[in-house]
Design a protein around this motif. Structure first.
Motif, short mmCIF file in Angstrom:
data_model
loop_
_atom_site.label_atom_id
_atom_site.label_comp_id
_atom_site.label_asym_id
_atom_site.label_seq_id
_atom_site.Cartn_x
_atom_site.Cartn_y
_atom_site.Cartn_z
N HIS A 13 -4.83 1.84 -21.85
CA HIS A 13 -4.46 3.10 -20.99
C HIS A 13 -3.02 3.31 -20.98
O HIS A 13 -2.20 2.46 -21.71
N GLY A 15 -0.52 3.01 -19.29
CA GLY A 15 0.47 2.01 -18.73
C GLY A 15 0.53 0.79 -19.79
O GLY A 15 1.81 0.32 -19.95
N THR A 16 -0.29 0.44 -20.53
CA THR A 16 -0.21 -0.44 -21.55
C THR A 16 0.55 -0.07 -22.57
O THR A 16 1.41 -0.99 -23.16
N PRO A 40 -0.97 2.12 -13.54
CA PRO A 40 -1.44 1.46 -14.79
C PRO A 40 -0.12 0.59 -15.30
O PRO A 40 -0.72 -0.40 -15.95
N ASP A 43 -0.66 -2.92 -13.78
CA ASP A 43 -1.86 -3.26 -14.29
C ASP A 43 -1.57 -4.20 -15.85
O ASP A 43 -1.62 -5.13 -16.17
N ALA A 44 -0.67 -3.23 -16.72
CA ALA A 44 -0.36 -3.65 -18.03
C ALA A 44 0.76 -4.92 -17.96
O ALA A 44 0.63 -5.58 -19.12
N ILE A 175 -1.78 8.86 -17.45
CA ILE A 175 -1.40 7.39 -17.53
C ILE A 175 -2.74 6.44 -17.32
O ILE A 175 -2.68 5.47 -17.97
N TYR A 176 -3.78 6.90 -16.69
CA TYR A 176 -4.82 6.22 -16.37
C TYR A 176 -5.79 6.31 -17.75
O TYR A 176 -6.65 5.44 -18.04
N ASP A 177 -5.61 7.23 -18.69
CA ASP A 177 -6.40 7.58 -19.78
C ASP A 177 -6.41 6.45 -20.68
O ASP A 177 -5.08 5.60 -20.97
N GLN A 178 -7.28 6.18 -21.60
CA GLN A 178 -7.46 5.38 -22.81
C GLN A 178 -6.99 6.03 -23.92
O GLN A 178 -7.02 7.32 -24.10
#
Length: 553
Positions: A13, A15-16, A40, A43-44, A175-178
């Motif tokens: 996503h 954030g990663t 995100p 999370d990353a 930002i939540y999308d892959q």
């Protein structure tokens, strides 16, 4: 310092993508205040394994000052992440401070989703236009596959001369999308070779001057030129005044350091070479000399990039580029006149006289406490590698006069923007960046009201810092000038001896109130020995304000 562009493939996503690139640029801490628009990123940072420390604060402004502090201390851009809307607007003063300081940092902002933009979403605001005037660039990324490249660009911009803040926001849905992204990592390093002709002209001016003066500012430190700057000053034998993070390039007690003879130096010089700092109000806007009817001095400006050269006055010489290269070339080419020895001796005599004149104030037994006595005691316990942070008006002005760092890069103050509230963010950054050094934060009682709640952050993250509050119960920078202008003052009073130390204790730290001069030294030693965030709250004389020749200087 800057790093090469990121190269490689990133999957995950948004954030990663952002966190992976930030780690490539040396970021190990994200300063933030929790908000759903940027989950995100968190999370990353922590999954599948922790790759970045999350340092959560109580106000977004503190997060930005923390990231800026990292930039100041490490010379590599710090990172702050804030949620959309008020998270971003709360951060603006911090970003503006970094802009005026030339501090490298990146601010990542949340943003309402593109998919429903214009429907009155929570915290829906077009944010880049707010940040554009105080950043190197501010923009929105509307494609999840472009987040990594934009983050890479943000860090490259922030870390490149002239350094400064960069703002990037990403809509919540993206930002939540892959996404899968491949970055090539190829970008030529900018050419910062100085113009040899410009440097040669400055060298000639130094050779012709009878009373030359060097001024070293923050960019000497940020551009990694501090060792060269010291060596060149010693080779040329020219007196030096330092400001900002340039303080300490010539350590306390160095025979060429003329900071304590500032008036005599600026008033008597016939050539002033200013390196790595703007010709702003702190330097009389570049107008030097003129003492006892003498002509104004010739002014030379040397900056890390062409856009930083002063344009508001006629310069006798100017050069831009790699500051170490410029200084090294000047050291090789300039041949100062024999008269410089007499000039150097006169300034050393003036500095010694000023230091001697201050001895009584630094040891004052006056009751109420003279602010200078605090610095007389503090100087006895500061280590050479101590990081000293100033957040205030009158009280910190005394610090600028009486504390002379032993090393460059160890002095942090709000800078020319003059924004109070930097203290806690800078304190957090200093404790992270210099874990084995003393960290001392000097707070006026006015400044304490802006950020003291973030002592909670210091406590939660186990970051011991010594705080010294000069508590005179007034807004000192405003009270005296208003009385001078109008013969009275209004809204310049605070409550005398407010127990800021009890605030710190209630948040889990330590502290005490000091009301007598002989109590200052023992209280400071208890603070340094405590191992916790500790505030020494010192009641000072409200009638003793820092003397200024002009308002605002």
């Amino acid at each position: 310092m800057s790093t090469p562009p990121f190269s490689g493939r990133i999957t995950g996503h948004g954030g990663t993508h952002a966190v992976t690139v930030a780690r490539h640029h040396g970021v190990d801490t994200m300063f933030t205040l929790s908000g759903g628009h940027v989950f995100p990123l968190y999370d990353a940072a922590v999954r599948p394994e922790p790759v970045m420390r999350l340092l959560d604060v109580r106000h977004e402004q503190t997060a930005v000052f923390g990231a800026e502090g990292i930039g100041k201390l490490t010379r590599r851009a710090g990172l702050a992440a804030v949620t959309a809307g008020p998270g971003v607007t709360n951060a603006v003063s911090g970003v503006a401070t970094a802009h005026f300081n030339g501090s490298p940092m990146v601010l990542l902002g949340g943003r309402a989703p593109d998919s429903r933009w214009g429907q009155g979403l929570l915290q829906e605001l077009d944010q880049p236009p707010l940040l554009d005037p105080v950043t190197k660039k501010a923009w929105t990324v509307h494609d999840p596959a472009a987040i990594a490249g934009a983050t890479d660009e943000a860090f490259a911009l922030a870390n490149g001369a002239h350094r400064g803040p960069v703002f990037l926001d990403v809509p919540m849905d993206h930002i939540y999308d892959q996404a899968d992204t491949d970055l090539p990592g190829s970008a030529p390093a900018p050419d910062r070779t100085p113009d040899p002709g410009a440097v040669a002209a400055i060298a000639r001016l130094i050779g012709e001057a009878e009373r030359p003066l060097l001024v070293y500012g923050s960019d000497v430190w940020l551009d990694g030129a501090e060792d060269t700057a010291l060596a060149v000053a010693e080779e040329l034998g020219i007196p030096v005044i330092t400001n900002g993070q340039g303080r300490g390039v010539l350590p306390a007690g160095h025979p060429l350091l003329a900071t304590r003879a500032r008036g005599a130096a600026f008033g008597g010089a016939d050539l002033v070479v200013v390196v790595g700092t703007p010709l702003d109000f702190r330097l009389g806007h570049g107008l030097f000399g003129g003492r006892d009817g003498a002509p104004l001095a010739k002014t030379v400006h040397i900056a890390d990039s062409p856009d930083q050269l002063a344009g508001h006055l006629t310069l006798a010489g100017a050069a831009s580029g790699d500051l170490a290269a410029i200084l090294r070339a000047l050291g090789d080419a300039a041949k100062p006149a024999a008269s410089v020895e007499r000039w150097r001796a006169s300034l050393a005599e003036a500095a010694a006289a000023a230091i001697a004149a201050d001895a009584d104030a630094l040891a004052s037994d006056a009751d109420p406490i003279h602010p200078a006595r605090i610095y007389g005691e503090l100087n006895r316990v500061l280590d050479d590698d101590a990081v000293v942070i100033g957040d205030g008006g009158d009280f910190v002005s005394y610090a600028g006069k009486y504390i002379e760092p032993a090393r460059p890069g160890n002095w942090l103050d709000p800078g020319p923007f003059g924004c109070l509230g930097t203290g806690m963010g800078y304190s957090i950054a200093a404790r992270l960046a210099r874990p084995s050094s003393q960290v001392v934060t000097l707070l006026g009682d006015g400044a304490a009201g802006f950020s003291l709640m973030d002592v909670d952050t210091l406590v939660r993250h186990k970051l011991p810092v010594v705080m010294v509050c000069g508590n005179n119960g007034i807004w000192g920078l405003e009270k005296a000038p208003m009385q001078m202008l109008y013969g009275y003052d209004v809204i310049t009073e605070l409550t005398p001896q407010t127990r800021y130390d009890e605030v710190v204790r209630s948040l889990g730290g330590g502290g005490e109130l000091v009301t007598r001069p002989e109590e200052i030294g023992p209280a400071l030693r208890r603070a340094f020995d405590s191992g916790v965030p500790y505030l020494v709250n010192i009641a000072t004389d409200p009638e003793n304000v820092y003397p200024r020749k002009t308002m605002g200087v």
